[in-house]
Structure formats: C-alpha cells, structure tokens
Design a protein around this motif. Structure first.
Motif, PDB file in Angstrom:
ATOM      1  N   LEU A 158       0.554  -0.922   7.573  1.00  0.00           N
ATOM      2  CA  LEU A 158       1.384  -2.259   7.725  1.00  0.00           C
ATOM      3  C   LEU A 158       0.114  -3.251   7.915  1.00  0.00           C
ATOM      4  CD1 LEU A 158       3.351  -4.181   8.759  1.00  0.00           C
ATOM      5  CD2 LEU A 158       2.824  -3.524  11.057  1.00  0.00           C
ATOM      6  N   GLU A 159      -1.170  -2.915   8.215  1.00  0.00           N
ATOM      7  CA  GLU A 159      -2.162  -4.131   8.139  1.00  0.00           C
ATOM      8  C   GLU A 159      -2.677  -4.157   6.807  1.00  0.00           C
ATOM      9  OE1 GLU A 159      -4.624  -3.267  12.419  1.00  0.00           O
ATOM     10  OE2 GLU A 159      -4.893  -1.839  10.490  1.00  0.00           O
ATOM     11  N   HIS A 160      -2.710  -3.148   5.983  1.00  0.00           N
ATOM     12  CA  HIS A 160      -2.948  -3.248   4.657  1.00  0.00           C
ATOM     13  C   HIS A 160      -1.869  -4.314   3.766  1.00  0.00           C
ATOM     14  CE1 HIS A 160      -4.177  -2.454   0.310  1.00  0.00           C
ATOM     15  NE2 HIS A 160      -2.972  -2.093   0.137  1.00  0.00           N
ATOM     16  N   ALA A 161      -0.433  -4.092   4.200  1.00  0.00           N
ATOM     17  CA  ALA A 161       0.567  -5.050   3.661  1.00  0.00           C
ATOM     18  C   ALA A 161       0.512  -6.288   4.051  1.00  0.00           C
ATOM     19  CB  ALA A 161       2.070  -4.235   4.152  1.00  0.00           C
ATOM     20  N   LEU A 162       0.050  -6.507   5.200  1.00  0.00           N
ATOM     21  CA  LEU A 162       0.230  -7.620   5.797  1.00  0.00           C
ATOM     22  C   LEU A 162      -1.044  -8.428   5.280  1.00  0.00           C
ATOM     23  CD1 LEU A 162       0.711  -7.147   9.640  1.00  0.00           C
ATOM     24  CD2 LEU A 162       2.503  -8.140   8.153  1.00  0.00           C
ATOM     25  N   GLN A 163      -2.281  -7.675   5.185  1.00  0.00           N
ATOM     26  CA  GLN A 163      -3.386  -8.640   4.537  1.00  0.00           C
ATOM     27  C   GLN A 163      -3.224  -8.822   2.876  1.00  0.00           C
ATOM     28  OE1 GLN A 163      -7.176  -6.560   5.269  1.00  0.00           O
ATOM     29  NE2 GLN A 163      -6.557  -6.084   7.363  1.00  0.00           N
ATOM     30  N   SER A 164      -2.576  -8.000   2.445  1.00  0.00           N
ATOM     31  CA  SER A 164      -2.293  -8.228   0.967  1.00  0.00           C
ATOM     32  C   SER A 164      -1.392  -9.423   0.670  1.00  0.00           C
ATOM     33  CB  SER A 164      -1.790  -6.973   0.234  1.00  0.00           C
ATOM     34  OG  SER A 164      -2.517  -5.739   0.259  1.00  0.00           O
ATOM     35  N   GLY A 165      -0.485  -9.597   1.530  1.00  0.00           N
ATOM     36  CA  GLY A 165       0.589 -10.762   1.457  1.00  0.00           C
ATOM     37  C   GLY A 165      -0.275 -11.959   1.842  1.00  0.00           C
ATOM     38  N   GLU A 220      -2.866 -17.037   0.582  1.00  0.00           N
ATOM     39  CA  GLU A 220      -4.096 -17.839   0.336  1.00  0.00           C
ATOM     40  C   GLU A 220      -4.542 -18.162  -0.913  1.00  0.00           C
ATOM     41  OE1 GLU A 220      -6.952 -15.587   2.433  1.00  0.00           O
ATOM     42  OE2 GLU A 220      -6.037 -15.569   4.219  1.00  0.00           O
ATOM     43  N   GLU A 221      -4.177 -17.681  -1.847  1.00  0.00           N
ATOM     44  CA  GLU A 221      -4.511 -18.022  -3.305  1.00  0.00           C
ATOM     45  C   GLU A 221      -3.360 -18.544  -4.033  1.00  0.00           C
ATOM     46  OE1 GLU A 221      -6.223 -14.931  -5.786  1.00  0.00           O
ATOM     47  OE2 GLU A 221      -7.792 -14.541  -4.038  1.00  0.00           O
ATOM     48  N   GLY A 222      -2.338 -19.237  -3.237  1.00  0.00           N
ATOM     49  CA  GLY A 222      -1.270 -20.019  -3.621  1.00  0.00           C
ATOM     50  C   GLY A 222      -0.544 -19.166  -4.606  1.00  0.00           C
ATOM     51  N   ALA A 223      -0.109 -17.882  -4.409  1.00  0.00           N
ATOM     52  CA  ALA A 223       0.947 -17.247  -5.326  1.00  0.00           C
ATOM     53  C   ALA A 223       2.346 -17.819  -4.901  1.00  0.00           C
ATOM     54  CB  ALA A 223       0.797 -15.840  -4.815  1.00  0.00           C
ATOM     55  N   ARG A 259      -3.575  -9.321 -10.144  1.00  0.00           N
ATOM     56  CA  ARG A 259      -3.773 -10.209  -9.082  1.00  0.00           C
ATOM     57  C   ARG A 259      -3.238  -9.306  -7.707  1.00  0.00           C
ATOM     58  NH1 ARG A 259      -1.210 -15.988  -9.215  1.00  0.00           N
ATOM     59  NH2 ARG A 259      -2.726 -16.133  -7.418  1.00  0.00           N
ATOM     60  N   VAL A 260      -2.351  -8.612  -7.844  1.00  0.00           N
ATOM     61  CA  VAL A 260      -1.775  -7.709  -6.979  1.00  0.00           C
ATOM     62  C   VAL A 260      -2.936  -6.619  -6.567  1.00  0.00           C
ATOM     63  CG1 VAL A 260      -0.236  -5.949  -5.932  1.00  0.00           C
ATOM     64  CG2 VAL A 260       0.809  -8.143  -7.061  1.00  0.00           C
ATOM     65  N   ARG A 261      -3.477  -6.020  -7.674  1.00  0.00           N
ATOM     66  CA  ARG A 261      -4.470  -5.051  -7.641  1.00  0.00           C
ATOM     67  C   ARG A 261      -5.613  -5.539  -6.872  1.00  0.00           C
ATOM     68  NH1 ARG A 261      -4.337  -0.124  -7.113  1.00  0.00           N
ATOM     69  NH2 ARG A 261      -6.075  -0.297  -5.895  1.00  0.00           N
ATOM     70  N   ARG A 262      -5.980  -6.697  -7.217  1.00  0.00           N
ATOM     71  CA  ARG A 262      -7.220  -7.439  -6.409  1.00  0.00           C
ATOM     72  C   ARG A 262      -7.170  -7.780  -5.012  1.00  0.00           C
ATOM     73  NH1 ARG A 262     -11.499  -8.647 -10.256  1.00  0.00           N
ATOM     74  NH2 ARG A 262     -10.774  -8.582 -12.317  1.00  0.00           N
ATOM     75  N   TRP A 263      -5.762  -8.231  -4.628  1.00  0.00           N
ATOM     76  CA  TRP A 263      -5.700  -8.186  -3.309  1.00  0.00           C
ATOM     77  C   TRP A 263      -5.631  -6.876  -2.647  1.00  0.00           C
ATOM     78  CZ3 TRP A 263      -0.977 -11.691  -5.359  1.00  0.00           C
ATOM     79  CH2 TRP A 263      -1.598 -12.984  -5.797  1.00  0.00           C
ATOM     80  N   ASP A 264      -4.905  -5.870  -3.396  1.00  0.00           N
ATOM     81  CA  ASP A 264      -4.758  -4.618  -3.014  1.00  0.00           C
ATOM     82  C   ASP A 264      -6.317  -4.168  -2.375  1.00  0.00           C
ATOM     83  OD1 ASP A 264      -4.828  -1.887  -2.361  1.00  0.00           O
ATOM     84  OD2 ASP A 264      -3.541  -1.520  -4.051  1.00  0.00           O
ATOM     85  N   ASP A 265      -7.188  -4.515  -3.099  1.00  0.00           N
ATOM     86  CA  ASP A 265      -8.775  -3.829  -2.976  1.00  0.00           C
ATOM     87  C   ASP A 265      -9.322  -4.612  -2.075  1.00  0.00           C
ATOM     88  OD1 ASP A 265      -8.634  -2.139  -5.124  1.00  0.00           O
ATOM     89  OD2 ASP A 265      -9.234  -3.877  -6.560  1.00  0.00           O
ATOM     90  N   ARG A 266      -8.992  -5.862  -1.654  1.00  0.00           N
ATOM     91  CA  ARG A 266      -9.510  -6.459  -0.389  1.00  0.00           C
ATOM     92  C   ARG A 266      -8.771  -6.420   0.596  1.00  0.00           C
ATOM     93  NH1 ARG A 266      -9.034 -12.096  -3.167  1.00  0.00           N
ATOM     94  NH2 ARG A 266      -9.490 -12.806  -1.102  1.00  0.00           N
TER      95      ARG A 266
END
Length: 186
Positions: free
Chosen positions: A28-35, A40-43, A151-158
């Motif tokens: 859940l934390e990973h999903a919330l952080q990804s979103g 934050e990047e204006g998606a 973009r999703v991948r880079r957010w996933d990594d972070r």
C-alpha cells in the motif's frame, strides 16, 4: 469480472500490509507513493491512476512477499488487466502493462539506470527477460503509451521510502473513480 472501487480498496485492506519485495515499504505504501510522485510531477488523472494501480497484480496473484527471491516472475503487470479492462481506459491499462518492459528499456537506453535499481529490481529484471537489446528498446519506445510507462517506472523506482507522507488511499480511489466515471468502453 471487473473490479469496483470497493474491490480495489478491499484488496489493499487485505493485502496492502504485505512487504513490497524486500523494500522498506508495504504494498500500500508503494502504491500511495507512486501515485503521489505522479501528482507531484503534474501527471494527468489517468497516469496518476496507473501509477497508483501499477502493482495491483501483486495483490491479485497471491504469490506472497518477494516472489523473485524464490525465482518466480509473478507476471503482475498482466494479472490485473482483465479485472480493470471493463472499468478503465487504455491510458491507465497500457502504462501498467508496459511498466516492467519500461525497466528493461531504461536499462538499455540510460547508462546510469541499472546502477540505481534495488536488489530486488535487479533480481526480478533477470526473471522478466533481462535488459532489452537496442532494437527491442527502440521497438518499445515506438509503442503507444511507452513514454507514460517510462514515467510510471521511474516513480515505481522512487516509491520505496520508509515513512514518506502521502495522501491516503481515499484520495487515490477518488482519482481512479473520476477516471472510471469518464470512461466509456468501446
């Protein structure tokens, strides 16, 4: 059978506390952080929904914590698609489907990317087919939604930071719900 917003919430309530593949966050934390990173990047809302839901397959396929440590590629990027196809557009589904191949592509086109991967991401990369060849990377980049998947991948990594403050699940379910309301299946 299509998932409803209540079903998605229920999956996170039931399985969201599972460790995210040996990282210091839960599913859940990973999903919330990804979103949150997407916002934050204006998606746009479709891409925020994709970022939030990109690993939902881990909660549906029930392979347990860190399947890659057991030599299992759980194919999570495909697992949620049949459940989401009736309720969400391609602008959400395709970045989800392509986010694993996006990792394979980024390893091929960005000389610094591989070195930033977590231990589990490196392990799963091999199970997922390894780094793309130059030709495969170029073919990937020509696909519709490839840039969104990157973009999703880079957010996933972070999205693996312990105790990071994010909006709650209700916020992202509202985003998904808004996308669902606008979606008219073909």
């Amino acid at each position: 059978m299509a998932l409803s917003l209540d079903d998605i919430r229920g999956l996170f309530e039931q399985y969201g506390s599972l460790s995210y593949s040996g990282e210091p966050v839960t599913q859940l934390e990973h999903a919330l952080q990804s979103g949150a990173l997407a916002e934050e990047e204006g998606a746009g809302e479709e891409l925020v929904a994709a970022a939030f839901l990109h690993d939902l397959g881990h909660l549906l396929n029930r392979k347990g914590e860190t399947p890659s440590a057991r030599g299992i590629d759980d194919l999570h990027q495909y697992f949620a698609l049949p459940f989401l196809r009736a309720i969400l557009p391609e602008a959400v589904l395709e970045p989800i489907r392509l986010h694993v191949d996006a990792k394979r592509c980024l390893c091929a086109i960005d000389p610094t990317y591989f070195g930033k991967l977590s231990v589990d991401s490196v392990r799963s990369l091999e199970l997922q087919g390894g780094i793309f060849s130059d030709d495969d990377a170029q073919a990937f980049l020509r696909k519709p939604y490839a840039e969104d998947a990157l973009r999703v991948r880079r957010w996933d990594d972070r999205a693996k930071v312990a105790h990071r403050v994010t909006p709650d699940i209700g916020h992202f379910l509202e985003v998904v719900g808004g996308v669902m309301e606008r979606y008219v299946p073909a």
